[in-house]
Design a protein around this motif. Structure first.
Motif, PDB file in Angstrom:
ATOM      1  N   LEU A  27       5.866   5.875  13.415  1.00  0.00           N
ATOM      2  CA  LEU A  27       6.795   5.746  13.546  1.00  0.00           C
ATOM      3  C   LEU A  27       8.219   5.693  14.209  1.00  0.00           C
ATOM      4  O   LEU A  27       8.795   5.587  14.126  1.00  0.00           O
ATOM      5  CB  LEU A  27       6.977   6.931  11.825  1.00  0.00           C
ATOM      6  CG  LEU A  27       6.090   7.040  10.982  1.00  0.00           C
ATOM      7  CD1 LEU A  27       6.243   7.814   9.587  1.00  0.00           C
ATOM      8  CD2 LEU A  27       6.869   5.590  10.303  1.00  0.00           C
ATOM      9  N   ALA A  28       8.348   6.747  15.080  1.00  0.00           N
ATOM     10  CA  ALA A  28       8.853   7.036  16.182  1.00  0.00           C
ATOM     11  C   ALA A  28       8.740   5.701  17.235  1.00  0.00           C
ATOM     12  O   ALA A  28       9.343   5.343  17.000  1.00  0.00           O
ATOM     13  CB  ALA A  28       7.962   8.373  16.843  1.00  0.00           C
ATOM     14  N   ARG A  29       7.270   5.603  17.907  1.00  0.00           N
ATOM     15  CA  ARG A  29       7.524   4.030  18.366  1.00  0.00           C
ATOM     16  C   ARG A  29       8.280   3.240  17.335  1.00  0.00           C
ATOM     17  O   ARG A  29       9.002   2.320  18.310  1.00  0.00           O
ATOM     18  CB  ARG A  29       5.993   3.967  18.393  1.00  0.00           C
ATOM     19  CG  ARG A  29       6.108   3.104  19.239  1.00  0.00           C
ATOM     20  CD  ARG A  29       4.810   2.818  19.793  1.00  0.00           C
ATOM     21  NE  ARG A  29       3.730   1.405  20.124  1.00  0.00           N
ATOM     22  CZ  ARG A  29       3.647   0.977  19.838  1.00  0.00           C
ATOM     23  NH1 ARG A  29       3.430   0.466  18.930  1.00  0.00           N
ATOM     24  NH2 ARG A  29       3.485  -0.981  20.810  1.00  0.00           N
ATOM     25  N   LEU A  30       8.331   3.065  15.832  1.00  0.00           N
ATOM     26  CA  LEU A  30       9.410   2.219  15.376  1.00  0.00           C
ATOM     27  C   LEU A  30      10.270   2.082  15.278  1.00  0.00           C
ATOM     28  O   LEU A  30      11.100   1.569  14.920  1.00  0.00           O
ATOM     29  CB  LEU A  30       8.663   1.743  14.328  1.00  0.00           C
ATOM     30  CG  LEU A  30       6.474   1.111  14.177  1.00  0.00           C
ATOM     31  CD1 LEU A  30       6.356   1.117  12.802  1.00  0.00           C
ATOM     32  CD2 LEU A  30       6.883  -0.297  14.552  1.00  0.00           C
ATOM     33  N   ASP A 302       7.617   2.397   7.695  1.00  0.00           N
ATOM     34  CA  ASP A 302       8.488   1.871   8.335  1.00  0.00           C
ATOM     35  C   ASP A 302       8.975   0.600   7.381  1.00  0.00           C
ATOM     36  O   ASP A 302       9.897   1.093   7.016  1.00  0.00           O
ATOM     37  CB  ASP A 302       7.860   1.469   9.238  1.00  0.00           C
ATOM     38  CG  ASP A 302       8.530   0.815  10.262  1.00  0.00           C
ATOM     39  OD1 ASP A 302       9.348   0.883  10.880  1.00  0.00           O
ATOM     40  OD2 ASP A 302       8.722  -0.526  10.185  1.00  0.00           O
ATOM     41  N   ARG A 303       7.966   0.079   6.174  1.00  0.00           N
ATOM     42  CA  ARG A 303       8.534  -1.598   5.808  1.00  0.00           C
ATOM     43  C   ARG A 303       8.772  -0.701   4.578  1.00  0.00           C
ATOM     44  O   ARG A 303       9.668  -1.538   4.304  1.00  0.00           O
ATOM     45  CB  ARG A 303       6.962  -1.784   4.991  1.00  0.00           C
ATOM     46  CG  ARG A 303       6.195  -2.790   6.488  1.00  0.00           C
ATOM     47  CD  ARG A 303       5.348  -3.926   6.064  1.00  0.00           C
ATOM     48  NE  ARG A 303       4.309  -3.688   4.921  1.00  0.00           N
ATOM     49  CZ  ARG A 303       3.007  -2.481   5.539  1.00  0.00           C
ATOM     50  NH1 ARG A 303       2.515  -2.918   6.663  1.00  0.00           N
ATOM     51  NH2 ARG A 303       2.184  -2.334   4.281  1.00  0.00           N
ATOM     52  N   LEU A 305      10.704   1.811   4.215  1.00  0.00           N
ATOM     53  CA  LEU A 305      12.453   2.291   4.373  1.00  0.00           C
ATOM     54  C   LEU A 305      13.157   1.267   4.980  1.00  0.00           C
ATOM     55  O   LEU A 305      14.485   0.916   4.840  1.00  0.00           O
ATOM     56  CB  LEU A 305      12.108   2.814   5.757  1.00  0.00           C
ATOM     57  CG  LEU A 305      11.720   4.749   5.205  1.00  0.00           C
ATOM     58  CD1 LEU A 305      11.653   5.167   6.529  1.00  0.00           C
ATOM     59  CD2 LEU A 305      12.328   5.826   4.363  1.00  0.00           C
ATOM     60  N   GLY A 306      12.165   0.269   5.457  1.00  0.00           N
ATOM     61  CA  GLY A 306      12.540  -0.819   5.638  1.00  0.00           C
ATOM     62  C   GLY A 306      13.369  -1.693   4.121  1.00  0.00           C
ATOM     63  O   GLY A 306      13.740  -3.323   4.599  1.00  0.00           O
ATOM     64  N   GLY A 307      12.996  -1.594   3.569  1.00  0.00           N
ATOM     65  CA  GLY A 307      13.475  -2.383   2.257  1.00  0.00           C
ATOM     66  C   GLY A 307      12.409  -3.195   1.578  1.00  0.00           C
ATOM     67  O   GLY A 307      12.862  -3.999   0.547  1.00  0.00           O
ATOM     68  N   GLU A 308      11.210  -2.696   2.004  1.00  0.00           N
ATOM     69  CA  GLU A 308      10.240  -3.463   1.519  1.00  0.00           C
ATOM     70  C   GLU A 308       9.519  -2.242   0.276  1.00  0.00           C
ATOM     71  O   GLU A 308       8.631  -1.543   0.427  1.00  0.00           O
ATOM     72  CB  GLU A 308       9.050  -3.934   2.141  1.00  0.00           C
ATOM     73  CG  GLU A 308       9.256  -4.496   2.889  1.00  0.00           C
ATOM     74  CD  GLU A 308       8.096  -5.232   3.989  1.00  0.00           C
ATOM     75  OE1 GLU A 308       6.381  -4.932   3.178  1.00  0.00           O
ATOM     76  OE2 GLU A 308       8.174  -5.823   5.352  1.00  0.00           O
ATOM     77  N   PRO A 309       9.109  -2.095  -1.320  1.00  0.00           N
ATOM     78  CA  PRO A 309       9.680  -1.582  -2.533  1.00  0.00           C
ATOM     79  C   PRO A 309       7.867  -1.846  -2.520  1.00  0.00           C
ATOM     80  O   PRO A 309       8.064  -0.734  -2.937  1.00  0.00           O
ATOM     81  CB  PRO A 309      10.305  -2.403  -3.989  1.00  0.00           C
ATOM     82  CG  PRO A 309      10.238  -3.353  -3.794  1.00  0.00           C
ATOM     83  CD  PRO A 309      10.614  -3.823  -1.905  1.00  0.00           C
TER      84      PRO A 309
END
Length: 384
Positions: A27-30, A302-303, A305-309
């Motif tokens: 997660l931090a790497r992303l 990560d996905r 949080l990026g908007g993929e429900p």
């Protein structure tokens, strides 16, 4: 005032073991803002045989070998310390032995190196939903309590997790295997050989993994509620390795076994590692699924949080496909094998192809489904 007061990370990871540290690293790497909470202080010891397939390296961009104690080249199987089978592991499926104190500290250091923060001595006592995500209730080392806010939470708080089931993650009533771990300091008979014995422990087996300066010993019982009778077992096992019957530091524990398909996600929430009840119900493998689930959980969060429900639901689906479907067959094998272990040893372990098949399962090259129907049929026919 607490050093964490006002801290509002995107993701809180509860638990800095193998699964939590793997999730935090990815997660931090992303680029995510990650806070890891752990009730212990690092480095810390953790009862664990420490065996894992070298194939886990493919999930990490950094070299895991600095955390490896021993590379296993062969496996010795036995029945009540006799009737041995010695198998050379194929070159494409090596097996590593690690100390959890070193591996967990190494993984969390890698996570910190890419920006994750670690807060030790933090006991997480509960989670509550908020309009913006989650409120994590924490008791600090001095006893003070505070609530930390995050958009998402990764639960990776181990076999003793009391947080997952009330939130609808994993089985409501987990199934456990009784275990005893023994750490021995002293000379090792064969530093490149792992030992498994299927005759000393009722409804289970014991293992002896060589590491630098000694052995990591484990006993596990997987069927029924019988006691391990560890003193009697160790009185036979330890002298066979050149130690006195009362040697070593002993720790009782429980393995949270895979016991069915259950959701591993909620709204802004996933569970990984031992807290997700992923431990292999036949061979007691826990490190590989812990690392796998930590990596997959990070990608899903990560996905999301990026908007993929649907990303978190996809995490449950992936873990079912790549791990749970195999474990469903592994549980069936265990239920038959450990009720007739002598038959299982003769018809399963002693077969010429068995050591390679076990190595392939531990490395992820095969799943239990690839061998289960033949193994179960063979055991049931002999039993009848």
């Amino acid at each position: 005032m607490s050093s964490l007061a006002g801290c509002r990370p995107e993701v809180i990871v509860v638990g800095a073991g193998a699964a939590g540290a793997a999730a935090a690293f990815h997660l931090a790497r992303l680029g995510r803002d990650v806070l890891v909470l752990d009730s212990a202080t690092f480095p810390r010891t953790k009862p664990c045989g420490g065996g894992m397939a070298a194939s886990v390296q493919r999930w990490f961009p950094f070299d895991l070998r600095p955390a490896v104690d021993t590379v296993i080249e062969r496996v010795r199987f036995s029945w009540a310390l006799g009737d041995p089978v010695l198998a050379e592991l194929p070159g494409e499926a090596p097996f590593w032995i690690v100390r959890r104190s070193r591996l967990d500290a190494y993984l969390i250091e890698q996570a910190q190196g890419v920006g994750a923060r670690l807060a030790c001595g933090m006991a997480v006592e509960g989670l509550e939903t908020t309009p913006g995500g989650w409120s994590v209730q924490v008791r600090e080392p001095g006893g003070a309590r505070l609530a930390l806010q995050a958009q998402a939470v990764v639960l990776a708080d181990g076999s003793g997790s009391r947080l997952a089931a009330p939130l609808g993650l994993g089985p409501r009533q987990p199934r456990f295997a009784a275990t005893v771990s023994v750490e021995l300091e002293g000379p090792v008979l064969d530093p490149a050989a792992a030992r498994f014995d299927f005759g000393l422990v009722r409804h289970g087996f014991c293992w002896a993994f060589p590491r630098q300066g000694g052995y990591s010993i484990g006993l596990g019982s997987f069927v029924g509620r019988d006691g391990l009778e560890e003193n009697a077992v160790l009185a036979e096992l330890l002298p066979s390795l050149g130690f006195s019957a009362d040697a070593g530091v002993r720790t009782r524990g429980r393995l949270r076994l895979w016991n069915g398909h259950y959701p591993l996600h909620g709204a802004g929430l996933v569970v990984a590692g031992d807290a997700a009840s992923l431990c292999d119900p036949f061979l007691a493998e826990g490190l590989r699924p812990a690392l796998l689930s930590g990596c997959e959980a990070a990608a899903a969060v990560d996905r999301w949080l990026g908007g993929e429900p649907e990303a978190l639901a996809a995490y449950s689906a992936v873990m079912r496909r790549v791990w749970g479907d195999s474990m469903a067959w592994g549980r069936r094998i265990a239920q038959v094998f450990y009720r007739v272990p002598r038959v299982g040893y003769q018809l399963g372990i002693k077969r010429p192809t068995a050591p390679r098949r076990i190595a392939q399962i531990l490395s992820g090259e095969l799943g239990y489904g690839d061998i289960a129907q033949r193994v179960i049929r063979r055991l049931l026919l002999q039993r009848s």
